[in-house]
Design an enzyme around this catalytic site. Structure first.
Site, PDB file in Angstrom:
ATOM      1  N   ASP A  98     -22.876  13.967  -2.508  1.00 53.01           N
ATOM      2  CA  ASP A  98     -22.315  15.154  -1.863  1.00 53.01           C
ATOM      3  C   ASP A  98     -20.925  14.794  -1.312  1.00 53.01           C
ATOM      4  OD1 ASP A  98     -22.234  17.713  -0.740  1.00 53.01           O
ATOM      5  OD2 ASP A  98     -23.222  17.068   1.121  1.00 53.01           O
ATOM      6  N   HIS A  99     -19.945  15.636  -1.534  1.00 52.67           N
ATOM      7  CA  HIS A  99     -18.584  15.428  -1.023  1.00 52.67           C
ATOM      8  C   HIS A  99     -17.979  14.061  -1.345  1.00 52.67           C
ATOM      9  CE1 HIS A  99     -17.922  19.184   1.013  1.00 52.67           C
ATOM     10  NE2 HIS A  99     -19.143  19.130   1.486  1.00 52.67           N
ATOM     11  N   HIS A 194     -19.343  24.971   7.309  1.00 52.44           N
ATOM     12  CA  HIS A 194     -20.090  23.737   7.591  1.00 52.44           C
ATOM     13  C   HIS A 194     -20.468  23.632   9.069  1.00 52.44           C
ATOM     14  CE1 HIS A 194     -18.214  21.929   3.788  1.00 52.44           C
ATOM     15  NE2 HIS A 194     -19.503  21.916   3.601  1.00 52.44           N
TER      16      HIS A 194
HETATM   17 ZN   LIG Z   1     -20.412  20.685   1.988  1.00 53.96          ZN
END
Ligand SMILES: [Zn+2]
Length: 369
Positions: A98-99, A194
């Site tokens: 992720d990311h 987020h």
């Molecule tokens: Zn994210």
């Protein structure tokens, strides 16, 4: 051995107008908990780790400042562990970065055995984002992994992804981006945010999802769309935390709005904050029920150090090596570990039923080539 790329799970979701939760972990037992919960639900499992999580799994309690070496160790540990569990599991299991912040970190995860990676160039100028995503896609595809990229900027904070304000994704640009980069899925900005504090007036722009999907169909682009910043921040968990002495506030994405965008074309929904909240609640509850354990605990002082925090990686740091090697557990860890597992399962089970993914494991496996 159903260790399969998330692309099969996401395309099945897209074609059946459901979505899959993708769940962030920072310890090995949490990854196992996701697989077990998805086995109970007979649905595909997407486990994901962000770069700070890789550093944590690699043994660095100062996870925001992890080195590439520590992240590499973390990536190898989690990939080896998840692959082994997937081989014995009847459901499709995917492991996703992720990311990812750089080509090097995405490549490192592909090399470690991840079958899906995100490269987040959303903060870069457009042409640089295209160039970076294309470079990662070329490498990943050559090595059997798929790629998620991001276009548009989300507000909020998530493991060092900062943006002061939200810039919605342009559906025309999205198609250009997908065409030129060849990535398999795209995280779009359409009103999510987020973190736990999303404000109490969230309005998701479903039109952006619809327009992007329409454009993709016209151009015959076979990709899927992803929703970041979509934690629900369940009110009951906030209430429970605060009744146990916490001071955590916030607002999530309203479930009814999220469920509306799923049939429009959102296939993957990232869940991180909710797991952190449920874990914090479980630990506070444990020490409320077992006050005699507080004095000798290595967790309790860290848990109550900041009443506003729900960052479990900080409270568990004294046990980081035991947790990330699954070795040398003492009595406290033996009692606490099941609570970490329960927290993950609570979120996986509820999200999967909300998003409609229950029972799709066997149908997904039929699509795997
Ligand atoms: Zn994210």
């Amino acid at each position: 051995m159903p260790y399969v790329s998330s692309d099969y799970i996401l395309k099945y979701a897209r074609d059946h107008k459901i979505a899959h939760g993708a769940f962030n972990v920072n310890t090995l037992i949490q990854a196992k908990a996701i697989i077990e919960a998805c086995e109970e639900l007979r649905c595909g499992a997407i486990i994901q780790v962000a770069e700070p999580g890789l550093a944590y799994i690699g043994g660095n309690p100062d996870f925001l400042n992890g080195t590439m070496e520590e992240k590499k160790l973390g990536a190898k540990r989690i990939a080896k562990y998840v692959k082994k569990l997937a081989e014995k599991s009847p459901i499709p299991v995917s492991l996703h970065l992720d990311h990812g912040r750089s080509y090097e970190s995405a490549k490192m995860c592909v090399d470690a055995g991840f079958n899906s990676v995100m490269i987040d160039g959303s903060a870069l100028p457009y042409e640089e984002n295209v160039k970076l995503a294309k470079k990662v896609a070329t490498y990943a595809h050559k090595h059997g992994a798929v790629v998620e990229a991001e276009l548009g900027v989300l507000a909020g904070v998530e493991d060092h992804v900062f943006a002061a304000s939200s810039t919605y994704t342009n559906p025309i640009t999205a198609v250009d981006f997908l065409k030129r980069t060849g990535v398999d899925s795209l995280a779009i900005s359409y009103g999510t945010k987020h973190g736990a504090v999303k404000g109490d007036n969230v309005k998701l722009r479903k039109e952006i999802v619809i327009a992007t999907m329409e454009n993709m169909m016209h151009e015959e682009i076979d990709a899927t769309l992803v929703s970041h910043g979509s934690s629900l921040v369940p009110q009951y968990i906030l209430n429970e935390i605060n009744a146990l002495g916490g001071e955590v506030g916030g607002h999530g994405i309203p479930l009814d709005q999220l469920r509306e965008v799923i049939p429009a074309g959102i296939s993957k929904i990232n869940m991180d904050t909710d797991i952190r909240l449920a874990t914090t609640r479980n630990l506070l509850e444990y020490f409320d029920q077992h006050k005699e354990k507080r004095e000798t605990s290595k967790i309790y002082p860290l848990l109550i150090a900041d009443r506003k925090s729900f960052e479990y990686r900080k409270y568990l740091k004294e046990y980081i090596n035991e947790l990330e090697t699954n070795k040398g557990w003492n009595e406290e860890l033996n009692e606490i570990a099941p609570l970490l597992v329960l927290a993950v399962k609570e979120i996986v089970l509820s999200a999967s039923s909300y998003f409609g993914s229950v029972g799709d494991a066997v149908e997904i496996m039929k699509t795997v080539k």
